[in-house]
Design a protein around this motif. Sequence first.
Motif, PDB file in Angstrom:
ATOM      1  N   LEU A 165       0.819  -1.206   0.000  1.00  0.00           N
ATOM      2  CA  LEU A 165       0.000   0.000   0.000  1.00  0.00           C
ATOM      3  C   LEU A 165       0.858   1.263   0.000  1.00  0.00           C
ATOM      4  N   PHE A 168       2.117   1.527  -3.448  1.00  0.00           N
ATOM      5  CA  PHE A 168       0.989   1.778  -4.349  1.00  0.00           C
ATOM      6  C   PHE A 168       0.620   3.261  -4.326  1.00  0.00           C
ATOM      7  N   SER A 169       0.579   3.838  -3.126  1.00  0.00           N
ATOM      8  CA  SER A 169       0.254   5.260  -2.999  1.00  0.00           C
ATOM      9  C   SER A 169       1.275   6.114  -3.732  1.00  0.00           C
ATOM     10  N   HIS A 170       2.509   5.667  -3.688  1.00  0.00           N
ATOM     11  CA  HIS A 170       3.574   6.450  -4.311  1.00  0.00           C
ATOM     12  C   HIS A 170       3.605   6.269  -5.822  1.00  0.00           C
TER      13      HIS A 170
END
Lengths: 231, 130
Positions: A165, A168-170
């Motif tokens: 996560l 993924f956010s990055h």
Amino acid sequence: MTDAMLSAQGIYKTYEYKNVLNNVSIELRAGIITGLIGRNGAGKSTLMSILAGLERPDSGHVYQRPEQKVIMLANSQQFPRYFSLSQLAALLAKSCRVWDQERFSSIVSLFKLNSHQRYGSLSSGEVAGVKLALFLAQLPNIWLLDEITTGLDIVAAENCIRVLLEYFSHDKPAVLYCSHNVSELEFLSDEVLIIDQGEIVTHCQTDEFVDTEIGFSEQLKQQFKNLEVLV
Amino acid sequence: MPLKILLVHNSSETIAEQICKQIELAISRGVLVAGDSMPSVRVLAVELQVNPNTVAKSLQLLVQRGSLVSQKGRGYFVAEVKQRVSNAEQKRLLKQAAEKFVASTRALALTNEELISAIETLLPKEKSDD
């Protein structure tokens, strides 16, 4: 609306007279996690192989947006046991055009490992961490994740999800997340695909799938044909 | 941050709704106060192990409901408690919420006192001069 990073249209695949995939279409978009669930033998791994470019469909067409890197991370993938972690990193770094060594080291130390340890000496939770590090350091923008938490203990599974996560956010990749863990699917996927006997039987937004009467798990189960309870 | 959000799988509520509800309860209990900054979407997503799109949706819903305010480039903050809707709308929403509460607790056969007490424990302590 984001455009498709990877899409497959009308995929058919047969192995020795068995119809494994029957007119399957799927679209993966940047910044979206698409969940995939199906019974064992429903065609999930074959579909993933085809999306990863490791196998060709009998008919149908896979489109990958140019300049995007698709990499698959699967439970079943193994590495040579006698290699140290740094040797594994060096091996992959050589064969990939892009390699982020810092990202690799960062994830490895998150799992409290050091790069001199041999791959073969690791526990399954540690192996999962290393595979994640080797995967993410290649900076893929299309993630095909095939049952990566299956068999992991509760803490190892959580660590894997948290790392995923974070990155993924990055990175905002397109993600296909294949799992038998229903609560993971409910928490992680934007949309859910159910594959049964080679066909996509359901495709909807995860929060539209919530049913006040019977809950996410039961809803999922009801999508499968020939549900026989043996006892 | 002492904000503790507990999410339930397989519930009749979506994950986004659960997150919204728990943040609103935290605000009403005083765990979060007006002006507090919320953790970023990324941090919340990792902590809760939830898709960041879902977290973002929840925070945006809370902005729409008036519980949070969004400051571009700085993130989300707990909103000042002030009446953001008309009196008529306020009454309508309150009636709706009360009806939902009464309907969902009817089958429990509780006394009025028990029902009111359940609500009171969730409300922030008010100063006596109102």
